[in-house]
Design a protein around this motif. Structure first.
Motif, mmCIF file in Angstrom:
data_model
loop_
_atom_site.group_PDB
_atom_site.id
_atom_site.type_symbol
_atom_site.label_atom_id
_atom_site.label_comp_id
_atom_site.label_asym_id
_atom_site.label_seq_id
_atom_site.Cartn_x
_atom_site.Cartn_y
_atom_site.Cartn_z
ATOM 1 N N TRP A 60 0.834 -1.199 0.000
ATOM 2 C CA TRP A 60 0.000 0.000 0.000
ATOM 3 C C TRP A 60 0.873 1.256 0.000
ATOM 4 O O TRP A 60 0.603 2.213 -0.720
ATOM 5 N N ALA A 64 1.025 4.064 -2.814
ATOM 6 C CA ALA A 64 0.756 5.468 -2.490
ATOM 7 C C ALA A 64 1.781 6.377 -3.157
ATOM 8 O O ALA A 64 1.435 7.440 -3.687
ATOM 9 N N ASP A 67 0.911 6.539 -6.746
ATOM 10 C CA ASP A 67 -0.288 7.373 -6.927
ATOM 11 C C ASP A 67 0.053 8.851 -6.908
ATOM 12 O O ASP A 67 -0.505 9.637 -7.667
ATOM 13 N N PRO A 73 -6.449 10.887 -8.232
ATOM 14 C CA PRO A 73 -7.343 11.533 -7.267
ATOM 15 C C PRO A 73 -7.309 10.752 -5.949
ATOM 16 O O PRO A 73 -7.311 9.539 -5.930
ATOM 17 N N GLY A 74 -7.227 11.469 -4.875
ATOM 18 C CA GLY A 74 -7.127 10.831 -3.570
ATOM 19 C C GLY A 74 -5.687 10.647 -3.112
ATOM 20 O O GLY A 74 -5.451 10.105 -2.040
ATOM 21 N N ALA A 75 -4.710 11.092 -3.917
ATOM 22 C CA ALA A 75 -3.305 10.969 -3.533
ATOM 23 C C ALA A 75 -2.891 12.059 -2.551
ATOM 24 O O ALA A 75 -1.730 12.137 -2.173
ATOM 25 N N GLY A 76 -3.814 12.904 -2.153
ATOM 26 C CA GLY A 76 -3.523 13.935 -1.179
ATOM 27 C C GLY A 76 -2.931 15.184 -1.791
ATOM 28 O O GLY A 76 -2.827 15.321 -3.008
ATOM 29 N N ARG A 80 -1.288 16.795 -5.893
ATOM 30 C CA ARG A 80 -1.796 17.957 -6.634
ATOM 31 C C ARG A 80 -0.699 18.973 -6.953
ATOM 32 O O ARG A 80 -0.949 19.971 -7.625
#
Length: 126
Positions: A60, A64, A67, A73-76, A80
């Motif tokens: 995981w 991460a 990602d 999306p959702g990678a924090g 971004r």
């Protein structure tokens, strides 16, 4: 040819012992606007270093990092950021089970193919 930077992601199952093995690569090429990763968790190596390690949690953590590279999306917040900032965030020193190695440079015409080559050369079992 373009300059690129790369770092190896290392798994350190017991930080107190410092034993590690390579489990991924991060590749950044500013000229090509490229940030990519390849990850591979060798569970046999993991068990050899720490039979009690949690391969699901470590997989995981590797995913991460991948990602964040891919801006999933959702990678924090790190996911971004602009590519260079993401690469710097991923390669910042840390004392966790998944740690980046030092940043190295090279030349390539195809950074995506270079990520595959580095995975094969530095991570996958012989």
């Amino acid at each position: 040819m373009n300059t690129y930077e790369y770092a190896v992601l290392r798994v350190v199952p017991r930080v107190d012992r410092g034993e590690q093995f390579n489990a991924g690569v991060l590749v950044y090429c500013r000229q090509r606007d490229y940030l990519g990763s390849r990850v591979h968790l060798d569970t046999d190596r993991l068990r050899a270093l720490d039979p009690a390690a949690d391969p699901v949690a470590i997989a995981w953590a590797l995913q991460a990092a991948a990602d964040v590279c891919a801006a999933v999306p959702g990678a924090g917040a790190a996911g971004r950021e602009v590519l260079g900032s993401r690469f710097r965030w991923l390669t910042a020193p840390r004392s966790t089970v998944v740690q980046p190695g030092p940043v190295h440079t090279g030349l390539t015409a195809d950074p995506d193919a270079e990520a595959d080559r580095l995975l094969d050369l530095l991570v996958l079992p012989l």
